[in-house]
Scaffold this active site. Structure first.
Site, PDB file in Angstrom:
ATOM      1  CB  THR A 139      -0.895  -0.001   1.260  1.00  0.00           C
ATOM      2  OG1 THR A 139      -1.627  -1.226   1.276  1.00  0.00           O
ATOM      3  CG2 THR A 139      -1.854   1.179   1.270  1.00  0.00           C
ATOM      4  CB  CYS A 246       1.546 -12.825  -0.759  1.00  0.00           C
ATOM      5  SG  CYS A 246       3.062 -13.017  -1.696  1.00  0.00           S
ATOM      6  CD  GLU A 371      -3.814  -9.235   4.413  1.00  0.00           C
ATOM      7  OE1 GLU A 371      -3.889  -9.899   3.382  1.00  0.00           O
ATOM      8  OE2 GLU A 371      -2.880  -9.292   5.215  1.00  0.00           O
TER       9      GLU A 371
HETATM   10  C1  FAD Z   1      -3.886  -1.215  10.621  1.00  0.00           C
HETATM   11  C2  FAD Z   1      -3.582  -1.444   9.167  1.00  0.00           C
HETATM   12  C3  FAD Z   1      -2.538  -2.282   8.793  1.00  0.00           C
HETATM   13  C4  FAD Z   1      -2.222  -2.462   7.446  1.00  0.00           C
HETATM   14  N1  FAD Z   1      -1.157  -3.272   7.095  1.00  0.00           N
HETATM   15  C5  FAD Z   1      -0.746  -3.302   5.786  1.00  0.00           C
HETATM   16  C6  FAD Z   1       0.466  -4.011   5.424  1.00  0.00           C
HETATM   17  O1  FAD Z   1       1.113  -4.647   6.269  1.00  0.00           O
HETATM   18  N2  FAD Z   1       0.893  -3.945   4.135  1.00  0.00           N
HETATM   19  C7  FAD Z   1       0.207  -3.251   3.169  1.00  0.00           C
HETATM   20  O2  FAD Z   1       0.653  -3.233   2.020  1.00  0.00           O
HETATM   21  N3  FAD Z   1      -0.959  -2.588   3.480  1.00  0.00           N
HETATM   22  C8  FAD Z   1      -1.431  -2.598   4.755  1.00  0.00           C
HETATM   23  N4  FAD Z   1      -2.591  -1.914   5.097  1.00  0.00           N
HETATM   24  C9  FAD Z   1      -3.266  -1.134   4.073  1.00  0.00           C
HETATM   25  C10 FAD Z   1      -4.587  -1.744   3.609  1.00  0.00           C
HETATM   26  O3  FAD Z   1      -4.378  -2.923   2.891  1.00  0.00           O
HETATM   27  C11 FAD Z   1      -5.335  -0.658   2.808  1.00  0.00           C
HETATM   28  O4  FAD Z   1      -5.781   0.300   3.758  1.00  0.00           O
HETATM   29  C12 FAD Z   1      -6.498  -1.210   2.016  1.00  0.00           C
HETATM   30  O5  FAD Z   1      -6.040  -1.968   0.914  1.00  0.00           O
HETATM   31  C13 FAD Z   1      -7.423  -0.104   1.486  1.00  0.00           C
HETATM   32  O6  FAD Z   1      -6.709   0.918   0.891  1.00  0.00           O
HETATM   33  P1  FAD Z   1      -6.991   2.453   1.321  1.00  0.00           P
HETATM   34  O7  FAD Z   1      -6.977   2.534   2.806  1.00  0.00           O
HETATM   35  O8  FAD Z   1      -6.042   3.286   0.561  1.00  0.00           O
HETATM   36  O9  FAD Z   1      -8.481   2.739   0.867  1.00  0.00           O
HETATM   37  P2  FAD Z   1      -8.982   3.197  -0.591  1.00  0.00           P
HETATM   38  O10 FAD Z   1      -8.471   2.253  -1.622  1.00  0.00           O
HETATM   39  O11 FAD Z   1      -8.725   4.653  -0.758  1.00  0.00           O
HETATM   40  O12 FAD Z   1     -10.558   2.954  -0.442  1.00  0.00           O
HETATM   41  C14 FAD Z   1     -11.389   3.845   0.281  1.00  0.00           C
HETATM   42  C15 FAD Z   1     -12.839   3.353   0.122  1.00  0.00           C
HETATM   43  O13 FAD Z   1     -13.206   3.339  -1.252  1.00  0.00           O
HETATM   44  C16 FAD Z   1     -13.659   2.056  -1.627  1.00  0.00           C
HETATM   45  N5  FAD Z   1     -13.268   1.772  -3.014  1.00  0.00           N
HETATM   46  C17 FAD Z   1     -12.004   1.802  -3.536  1.00  0.00           C
HETATM   47  N6  FAD Z   1     -12.049   1.461  -4.838  1.00  0.00           N
HETATM   48  C18 FAD Z   1     -13.350   1.193  -5.133  1.00  0.00           C
HETATM   49  C19 FAD Z   1     -14.037   0.762  -6.311  1.00  0.00           C
HETATM   50  N7  FAD Z   1     -13.386   0.523  -7.455  1.00  0.00           N
HETATM   51  N8  FAD Z   1     -15.368   0.614  -6.243  1.00  0.00           N
HETATM   52  C20 FAD Z   1     -16.041   0.824  -5.105  1.00  0.00           C
HETATM   53  N9  FAD Z   1     -15.461   1.217  -3.959  1.00  0.00           N
HETATM   54  C21 FAD Z   1     -14.128   1.399  -3.973  1.00  0.00           C
HETATM   55  C22 FAD Z   1     -13.009   1.083  -0.641  1.00  0.00           C
HETATM   56  O14 FAD Z   1     -13.760  -0.099  -0.507  1.00  0.00           O
HETATM   57  C23 FAD Z   1     -13.009   1.915   0.635  1.00  0.00           C
HETATM   58  O15 FAD Z   1     -14.252   1.794   1.283  1.00  0.00           O
HETATM   59  C24 FAD Z   1      -2.976  -1.793   6.451  1.00  0.00           C
HETATM   60  C25 FAD Z   1      -4.059  -0.981   6.828  1.00  0.00           C
HETATM   61  C26 FAD Z   1      -4.386  -0.810   8.169  1.00  0.00           C
HETATM   62  C27 FAD Z   1      -5.540   0.054   8.542  1.00  0.00           C
END
Ligand code: FAD
Length: 392
Positions: A139, A246, A371
């Site tokens: 991310t 993964c 995830e």
């Molecule tokens: C505590 C914590 C630990 C984490 N650990 C890791 C880690 O170890 N490694 C790592 O790589 N990441 C990690 N993450 C990141 C996590 O995987 C991301 O937060 C997640 O993939 C969502 O991305 P975003 O937060 O940028 O949300 P966004 O992608 O910005 O999404 C925001 C909202 O929009 C919605 N949305 C997005 N695209 C669409 C679409 N096409 N259609 C409809 N709705 C949509 C989503 O469902 C969500 O509700 C972690 C996150 C947290 C909170």
């Protein structure tokens, strides 16, 4: 701190579907959580501190790389054992399970599947024992649900690669010894690189002020002209499907793990409802509280069966990404609903750190997002059944 009185619900005798080995592994993890996690976890979460002292125990119960072959230090177990271990750890806390998930499925798995024999021998035994810890960087600040658009990149400089970019929201980042970092080469193709703490230009600032997964350390991975030795590239798979594979493994573990959090909330609420007297009778005697409890155990039982079947499919190498998405999405939402209902059954006590429910509830707010979000997993199911991707 209250005594850990947890009794695992098994309404449909799912234990009958498990082998003696599964039960032994599950019970070992359960006892470890009771002895080593329950007494300290509330303070760790309140203080927003990852309890590093648990790493050794996680290694000992086989939580790091449960299905990685024993020749590389893993426990060599099947997928149901992996799921049961995740369930028991998350019964204690989703943050501790997150550390185990990342280490197993997002660090050890890619080294095992996409790495060279030298990389496997160098890293896997130490990761399995907990002597070394890892993080997974996919991310980015501007790319979450759409990791294919990532901008972190590396250039071939002859005898090394030069890595630039930043990752955000990375579990274990503040303390991990290594990070599996997904970055684009000069042609825009995604590859995995093993980045080691101490490399010049690599920093891992911690993310503070979280209200969720407070006992898990989350941070950034920042790469400012980091020189990566060429032997640190994972050579055997590239493209977005490499990190996504993964994630299949990690999401499968989450689908099991959250059952543990739900079981803990249900068990706590059931005991409380039977003891708490209002209007001269236990609140468990009221139809409204019975409805909550009955629906909880129904949903937990359905989630247990979903995971057991998915585990069998994974053991046979037949589970699809879409099947895993369905289980992750269903079970996390189930656990969050159970936690919210359980919190209400405890009334004011439900918000207190005397009980685990509010901590589970807040943790699950991260688990429903990381995830792959709840919405994205629905779109994966939608794409699978219609053949039409609705992401764009
Ligand atoms: C505590 C914590 C630990 C984490 N650990 C890791 C880690 O170890 N490694 C790592 O790589 N990441 C990690 N993450 C990141 C996590 O995987 C991301 O937060 C997640 O993939 C969502 O991305 P975003 O937060 O940028 O949300 P966004 O992608 O910005 O999404 C925001 C909202 O929009 C919605 N949305 C997005 N695209 C669409 C679409 N096409 N259609 C409809 N709705 C949509 C989503 O469902 C969500 O509700 C972690 C996150 C947290 C909170």
């Amino acid at each position: 701190m209250k005594a850990d009185l947890f009794q695992a619900p098994d309404y449909y005798n799912i234990d009958d579907l498990l082998t003696p080995e599964h039960k032994l592994i599950r019970n070992t993890a359960r006892e470890w959580v009771k002895r080593d996690v329950s007494p300290i976890i509330e303070d760790a979460a309140q203080n927003a501190e990852f309890p590093k002292q648990l790493i050794k125990g996680l290694g000992e119960i086989g939580a790091f790389g449960p299905y990685i072959p024993t020749e590389y230090g893993g426990a060599g177990l099947d997928q149901i054992s992996y799921g049961l271990i995740m369930q028991e750890i998350e019964r204690g806390d989703s943050g501790i399970r997150s550390t185990a998930s990342v280490q197993s499925s997002l660090v050890m798995y890619p080294i095992w599947k996409y790495g060279t024999e030298e990389q496997r021998k160098k890293y896997l035994p130490k990761l399995a024992s907990g002597e070394m810890t890892g993080a997974f960087g996919m991310t980015e600040p501007n790319h979450g649900s759409d990791p294919g658009s990532m901008t972190t990149h590396f250039a071939d400089k002859g005898d090394h690669y030069l890595l630039n970019g930043a990752k955000m929201w990375i579990s274990n980042a503040p303390f991990a010894d290594i990070a599996i970092v997904w970055a684009k080469d000069e042609t825009g193709r995604i590859h995995g690189l093993i980045v080691e703490r101490g490399m010049e230009g690599f920093s891992t600032p911690e993310t503070h002020h979280k209200w969720s997964l407070r006992a898990s350390a989350t941070g950034e991975l920042i790469f400012d002209n980091v020189k990566i030795p060429k032997e640190n590239l994972l050579p055997n798979k590239s493209g977005l499907s490499a990190p996504l594979q993964c994630l299949d493994s990690a999401r499968y573990g989450i689908a099991w793990g959250v059952i543990g959090a739900a079981m803990d909330c249900y068990d706590t609420a059931l005991r409380y409802a039977k003891e708490r007297m209002q209007f001269d009778r236990p609140i468990a005697a009221t139809q409204l509280q019975q409805k909550k409890l009955a629906e909880m155990i129904t949903e937990i039982t359905k989630a247990q069966l979903l995971c057991w079947r998915l585990g069998v499919l994974r053991n046979e190498g037949k589970a699809t990404t879409a099947q895993i998405s369905m289980a992750k999405r269903n079970n996390v939402a189930m656990a969050l609903n159970v936690a919210r209902e359980a919190r209400q059954i405890l009334g004011a006590m439900g918000i207190s750190g005397e009980y685990s429910i509010m901590r589970h509830m807040m943790n699950l707010e991260s688990v429903i997002t990381y995830e792959g979000t709840h919405d994205i997993h629905l779109l994966i199911t939608g794409m699978d059944i219609t053949g039409i991707p609705a992401f764009k």
